[in-house]
Design a protein around this motif. Structure first.
Motif, short mmCIF file in Angstrom:
data_model
loop_
_atom_site.label_atom_id
_atom_site.label_comp_id
_atom_site.label_asym_id
_atom_site.label_seq_id
_atom_site.Cartn_x
_atom_site.Cartn_y
_atom_site.Cartn_z
N LEU A 54 12.77 -15.55 -0.80
CA LEU A 54 13.31 -14.56 0.13
C LEU A 54 12.27 -13.56 0.62
N ILE A 55 11.07 -13.61 0.07
CA ILE A 55 10.07 -12.62 0.42
C ILE A 55 9.91 -12.48 1.93
N GLY A 56 9.86 -13.58 2.63
CA GLY A 56 9.65 -13.53 4.07
C GLY A 56 10.82 -12.95 4.85
N LEU A 57 11.95 -12.76 4.20
CA LEU A 57 13.13 -12.23 4.90
C LEU A 57 13.14 -10.71 4.95
N TRP A 58 12.44 -10.07 4.04
CA TRP A 58 12.49 -8.62 3.96
C TRP A 58 11.52 -8.01 4.95
N LEU A 59 11.88 -6.89 5.45
CA LEU A 59 11.02 -6.19 6.39
C LEU A 59 10.10 -5.26 5.62
N PRO A 60 8.88 -5.04 6.10
CA PRO A 60 7.97 -4.14 5.41
C PRO A 60 8.49 -2.71 5.43
N VAL A 61 8.15 -1.96 4.40
CA VAL A 61 8.53 -0.56 4.33
C VAL A 61 7.45 0.27 4.98
N ALA A 62 7.81 1.50 5.34
CA ALA A 62 6.84 2.40 5.95
C ALA A 62 5.74 2.71 4.96
N GLY A 63 4.53 2.98 5.47
CA GLY A 63 3.46 3.41 4.60
C GLY A 63 2.45 2.31 4.28
N ALA A 64 2.75 1.08 4.58
CA ALA A 64 1.81 0.00 4.30
C ALA A 64 1.86 -0.99 5.46
N ALA A 65 0.72 -1.63 5.69
CA ALA A 65 0.67 -2.64 6.74
C ALA A 65 1.52 -3.83 6.32
N ALA A 66 2.12 -4.49 7.28
CA ALA A 66 3.02 -5.62 6.99
C ALA A 66 2.32 -6.70 6.17
N GLN A 67 1.06 -6.99 6.49
CA GLN A 67 0.36 -8.04 5.74
C GLN A 67 0.09 -7.60 4.30
N ASP A 68 -0.10 -6.29 4.06
CA ASP A 68 -0.28 -5.80 2.70
C ASP A 68 1.01 -5.94 1.91
N VAL A 69 2.12 -5.60 2.55
CA VAL A 69 3.42 -5.72 1.89
C VAL A 69 3.69 -7.18 1.52
N ALA A 70 3.44 -8.08 2.46
CA ALA A 70 3.68 -9.50 2.20
C ALA A 70 2.79 -10.01 1.08
N ALA A 71 1.52 -9.61 1.08
CA ALA A 71 0.60 -10.07 0.03
C ALA A 71 1.02 -9.54 -1.34
N VAL A 72 1.41 -8.28 -1.42
CA VAL A 72 1.84 -7.72 -2.70
C VAL A 72 3.12 -8.39 -3.17
#
Length: 145
Positions: free
Chosen positions: A7-25
């Motif tokens: 499901l990781i790809g379904l969630w939207l990134p949170v404010a404060g971090a770049a989308a690619q950083d959120v996905a990588a973490v």
């Protein structure tokens, strides 16, 4: 946890971090947690009781390390060093609790340092159509259609 990984790809990134950083973490967290779970299935009483489970743990840690390389400078180095320590723990057949603690420290530290919420629940349910796309692109190769 395997459900979370898909499901990781379904969630939207949170404010404060770049989308690619959120996905990588998130990918790193999911795969490292899976490694700890598999390792726990494979080790008991200081002995390997199921080598295939320990091998899966190694593979998940290797995948987590690949995702760590996608993190911002500084964070990538810290995460890969922590993952290398976890791999060494697996190789010396460390206690599963210590591996789990190491994973938790790594994931919690990254989430804190990058100001990312990993356990968030989306305000709106993810779309099934988007879920199907993400599953086909990220999950079907392991889990099947």
């Amino acid at each position: 946890m395997p459900y979370l990984a898909c499901l990781i790809g379904l969630w939207l990134p949170v404010a404060g971090a770049a989308a690619q950083d959120v996905a990588a973490v998130r990918r790193l967290a999911a795969t490292a947690n899976l490694a700890a779970e598999e390792y726990r299935l494979g080790v008991q009483g200081g002995r390997v009781i199921a080598e295939p489970e320990v091998e899966e743990a190694r593979l998940f840690l290797a995948e987590a390390r690949r995702n760590a390389l996608r993190l911002p400078a500084g964070h990538a180095e810290q995460a890969t060093a922590a993952l290398d320590r976890l791999v060494a723990m697996v190789e010396r057949v460390a206690d599963p609790d210590s591996v789990e603690r190491g994973v938790a420290q790594l994931v919690e530290g990254l989430a804190r340092d990058l100001d990312i919420t990993l356990d968030e629940v989306p305000v709106e349910l993810p779309s099934l159509a988007r879920g199907r796309e993400v599953y086909q692109a990220s999950c079907a190769s392991c889990h099947g259609s």
